[in-house]
Motif scaffolding. Sequence first.
Motif, PDB file in Angstrom:
ATOM      1  N   VAL A  76       0.831  -1.208   0.000  1.00 32.67           N
ATOM      2  CA  VAL A  76       0.000   0.000   0.000  1.00 32.67           C
ATOM      3  C   VAL A  76       0.868   1.262   0.000  1.00 32.67           C
ATOM      4  O   VAL A  76       0.593   2.233  -0.717  1.00 32.67           O
ATOM      5  N   ALA A 166      -4.434   0.657  -3.933  1.00 31.56           N
ATOM      6  CA  ALA A 166      -4.215   0.868  -2.499  1.00 31.56           C
ATOM      7  C   ALA A 166      -5.509   0.654  -1.705  1.00 31.56           C
ATOM      8  O   ALA A 166      -5.494   0.039  -0.632  1.00 31.56           O
ATOM      9  N   SER A 170      -6.097  -2.301   1.062  1.00 30.44           N
ATOM     10  CA  SER A 170      -6.466  -1.855   2.414  1.00 30.44           C
ATOM     11  C   SER A 170      -7.749  -2.541   2.868  1.00 30.44           C
ATOM     12  O   SER A 170      -7.858  -2.989   4.012  1.00 30.44           O
TER      13      SER A 170
END
Length: 298
Positions: A76, A166, A170
């Motif tokens: 990330v 990302a 997440s």
Amino acid sequence: MSSHNDHQKGLLITAIGGLTLTIDIPLIRLADGGAWTILLLRTGTTLAAALIIWAVWRSLSRNAPQLIPGWSGLVVAICYGLTSVTFVTSIYYTTTANLVFILAFNTVFAALLSWLFLKERPRLVTVVAMLAMIVGVAIIVGDSIGTGHLFGDLMALCSAFFIALAITISRASGKDMGFTSLIGVILPLAVAVFMVSGEGLQVNAPWWIIFNGAVIMPISFFCLANGPKYISGPEVAMFYLLETVLAPVWMWMIFAETPSRNSLIGGAILIVTLVAHSLWQLHEGRKRRATLAVRHPA
């Protein structure tokens, strides 16, 4: 009740991040400097602010979030780092309107990535929205062929992809990625240091970009990176739309930068599609929560 409160918390946190992010591009333009110098100052001050905030938090509480939570956090961080490079580059090679309209395409990437890696198959309405947004981006990018903006548009498209990646990672990890998004600036910072060492600092109003990096970036990215922990990807993406809507307005008010006709047409398709789809997602989410409340009353 707890999940309802978490959802409201997620909406509030992400809204704050989205609103704060809308003044990022105007501050970069106000600094009036070279791309690598701007990237150096923006990422350097962001990293310094993040480390100071984390150190204070850590000294006050042992429950402070990890800077990089495991391998998923590292990936990330790399995604956000690449986003910084492609985003700042695109600012110098395309118009603000093109950039923020294309960034809204991250919802399409997010849906595709969720389908591929999280096995969250999109519904028909999502597929239709994705096709409409592809048409909108095609109109914007097509308008840039021969104008010198095509490279900037492609960089903006890369930014949208890295943001979506990302968000997807997440969501899959369920971990707190607030500081991870800020630590990710180490990658573009290293690149910027190397480039600036050869060409020197080029900036006329550094205080704008220092304020941006030290205040605006930590608030916006910490909030937006924490969004997927509490709310769905489409809901997080909805708040990125705030920049799509408001950043061109700020640029028009400050710099009199007027979007082209095709950019406005493509942008209008993106905005209407994204708002309609996001509202549909919120409506479906409320229906599911109401159904669960009936089946499993407190």
